[in-house]
Write a protein that holds these residues in place. Sequence first.
Motif, PDB file in Angstrom:
ATOM      1  N   GLY A 106       0.806  -1.193  -0.107  1.00  0.00           N
ATOM      2  CA  GLY A 106       0.050  -0.136  -0.001  1.00  0.00           C
ATOM      3  C   GLY A 106       0.976   1.139   0.074  1.00  0.00           C
ATOM      4  N   SER A 107       0.272   2.393  -0.467  1.00  0.00           N
ATOM      5  CA  SER A 107       0.789   3.790  -0.429  1.00  0.00           C
ATOM      6  C   SER A 107       0.497   4.581   0.576  1.00  0.00           C
ATOM      7  CB  SER A 107       0.783   4.178  -1.948  1.00  0.00           C
ATOM      8  OG  SER A 107      -0.284   4.255  -2.274  1.00  0.00           O
ATOM      9  N   VAL A 108      -0.667   4.246   1.109  1.00  0.00           N
ATOM     10  CA  VAL A 108      -1.268   5.141   2.296  1.00  0.00           C
ATOM     11  C   VAL A 108      -1.734   4.289   3.361  1.00  0.00           C
ATOM     12  CG1 VAL A 108      -2.284   6.953   0.880  1.00  0.00           C
ATOM     13  CG2 VAL A 108      -3.494   4.884   1.065  1.00  0.00           C
ATOM     14  N   SER A 109      -1.806   4.866   4.623  1.00  0.00           N
ATOM     15  CA  SER A 109      -1.900   4.164   5.832  1.00  0.00           C
ATOM     16  C   SER A 109      -3.336   3.948   5.997  1.00  0.00           C
ATOM     17  CB  SER A 109      -1.468   5.078   7.027  1.00  0.00           C
ATOM     18  OG  SER A 109      -0.169   5.008   6.864  1.00  0.00           O
ATOM     19  N   GLU A 110      -3.763   2.596   6.840  1.00  0.00           N
ATOM     20  CA  GLU A 110      -5.092   2.600   7.676  1.00  0.00           C
ATOM     21  C   GLU A 110      -4.902   3.213   8.811  1.00  0.00           C
ATOM     22  OE1 GLU A 110      -5.990  -2.207   6.995  1.00  0.00           O
ATOM     23  OE2 GLU A 110      -3.784  -1.873   7.206  1.00  0.00           O
ATOM     24  N   VAL A 111      -5.932   3.465   9.139  1.00  0.00           N
ATOM     25  CA  VAL A 111      -6.109   4.614  10.218  1.00  0.00           C
ATOM     26  C   VAL A 111      -7.193   3.904  11.056  1.00  0.00           C
ATOM     27  CG1 VAL A 111      -6.476   6.869  11.406  1.00  0.00           C
ATOM     28  CG2 VAL A 111      -5.424   6.580   9.068  1.00  0.00           C
ATOM     29  N   LYS A 112      -7.243   3.917  12.391  1.00  0.00           N
ATOM     30  CA  LYS A 112      -8.000   3.345  13.515  1.00  0.00           C
ATOM     31  C   LYS A 112      -7.977   4.199  14.411  1.00  0.00           C
ATOM     32  CE  LYS A 112      -7.239  -0.567  15.045  1.00  0.00           C
ATOM     33  NZ  LYS A 112      -7.200  -2.414  15.379  1.00  0.00           N
ATOM     34  N   ALA A 113      -9.197   4.702  14.995  1.00  0.00           N
ATOM     35  CA  ALA A 113      -9.350   5.435  16.142  1.00  0.00           C
ATOM     36  C   ALA A 113     -10.136   4.790  17.290  1.00  0.00           C
ATOM     37  CB  ALA A 113      -9.739   7.038  15.944  1.00  0.00           C
ATOM     38  N   THR A 114      -9.826   4.676  18.557  1.00  0.00           N
ATOM     39  CA  THR A 114     -10.763   4.246  19.517  1.00  0.00           C
ATOM     40  C   THR A 114     -11.139   5.193  20.654  1.00  0.00           C
ATOM     41  OG1 THR A 114      -8.795   3.291  20.747  1.00  0.00           O
ATOM     42  CG2 THR A 114      -9.909   1.981  18.898  1.00  0.00           C
ATOM     43  N   ALA A 115     -12.231   5.056  21.397  1.00  0.00           N
ATOM     44  CA  ALA A 115     -12.375   5.767  22.354  1.00  0.00           C
ATOM     45  C   ALA A 115     -13.684   5.103  23.133  1.00  0.00           C
ATOM     46  CB  ALA A 115     -12.855   7.269  22.189  1.00  0.00           C
ATOM     47  N   LEU A 116     -13.696   5.576  24.458  1.00  0.00           N
ATOM     48  CA  LEU A 116     -14.719   5.154  25.514  1.00  0.00           C
ATOM     49  C   LEU A 116     -15.900   6.129  25.345  1.00  0.00           C
ATOM     50  CD1 LEU A 116     -16.098   3.036  27.177  1.00  0.00           C
ATOM     51  CD2 LEU A 116     -14.854   3.933  29.185  1.00  0.00           C
ATOM     52  N   VAL A 117     -17.063   5.987  24.937  1.00  0.00           N
ATOM     53  CA  VAL A 117     -18.003   7.223  24.918  1.00  0.00           C
ATOM     54  C   VAL A 117     -19.118   6.938  26.014  1.00  0.00           C
ATOM     55  CG1 VAL A 117     -19.937   8.044  23.525  1.00  0.00           C
ATOM     56  CG2 VAL A 117     -17.855   7.419  22.376  1.00  0.00           C
ATOM     57  N   ASP A 118     -19.399   7.938  26.560  1.00  0.00           N
ATOM     58  CA  ASP A 118     -20.285   8.201  27.794  1.00  0.00           C
ATOM     59  C   ASP A 118     -21.793   8.028  27.197  1.00  0.00           C
ATOM     60  OD1 ASP A 118     -21.222   7.976  30.400  1.00  0.00           O
ATOM     61  OD2 ASP A 118     -20.988  10.049  30.564  1.00  0.00           O
ATOM     62  N   ALA A 119     -22.233   6.956  26.452  1.00  0.00           N
ATOM     63  CA  ALA A 119     -23.528   6.868  25.941  1.00  0.00           C
ATOM     64  C   ALA A 119     -23.897   5.254  25.602  1.00  0.00           C
ATOM     65  CB  ALA A 119     -23.747   7.547  24.932  1.00  0.00           C
ATOM     66  N   PRO A 120     -24.873   4.696  25.667  1.00  0.00           N
ATOM     67  CA  PRO A 120     -25.535   3.329  25.559  1.00  0.00           C
ATOM     68  C   PRO A 120     -25.067   3.104  24.056  1.00  0.00           C
ATOM     69  CG  PRO A 120     -27.013   4.461  26.824  1.00  0.00           C
ATOM     70  CD  PRO A 120     -26.159   5.436  26.406  1.00  0.00           C
ATOM     71  N   PRO A 121     -24.681   1.765  23.730  1.00  0.00           N
ATOM     72  CA  PRO A 121     -24.383   1.487  22.094  1.00  0.00           C
ATOM     73  C   PRO A 121     -25.465   1.888  21.058  1.00  0.00           C
ATOM     74  CG  PRO A 121     -23.717  -0.273  23.275  1.00  0.00           C
ATOM     75  CD  PRO A 121     -24.346   0.594  24.426  1.00  0.00           C
TER      76      PRO A 121
END
Length: 205
Positions: free
Chosen positions: A40-55
């Motif tokens: 590949g020539s560009v990156s895969e990007v992944k962001a994670t966070a805990l959200v204060d709300a139900p799914p």
Amino acid sequence: MSLLPTLSLLVLLTGAAEPAWQQVARDDGISVLARTPEGGSVSEVKATALVDAPPHDVWRVIRDYTNYTKTMPYTEESRVLASEQEGKITLFYCLVNAPLVDKRDFIIRIRDESDWKEGKGFLKTAWTAATEGAPPEKAGVVRVKLNTGYWLLEPREEGKKTFVTYYLYTDPGGSVPKWIADRANKTSVPDVLRAVRKHSTAAKK
């Protein structure tokens, strides 16, 4: 008897190991990881966070496609082109004005891949680039051809909170240098997750 021939055969059968994720940022409770796939020539990007709300509060925000112009950063136009299987498959058009690059638009086919029952499991929606039903290309707007990603929502604290993962692999195309494309992706992905967190917690209130 040597194990080397057997190990070599296993490597050939399973293929080379995928590149490891590297943390590239951590701010405002959001962790950003990136890696460049083999070839590949560009990156895969992944962001994670805990959200204060139900799914399901988070789920409503990310699936409210027609209101992306109000809830998602950089979005100038958003419309559902088609819906199948009672909303489990959606053909979606979006025009964005992201940082560091000219305007882009894309068409994606979004599929509900959730496994949720009685408050347990996960909610997931994933997408790939599509061409069917695409509106004509606009002057001054580059059509994105590579766009793969997903949202994954997992309950935490007995379903009161949600661990959110947002993954994106896209190339903005055009004449944008790859380093600028990488930087734009690494900026926009956490911004989108931040917006989802904001509107999800507002829905909770």
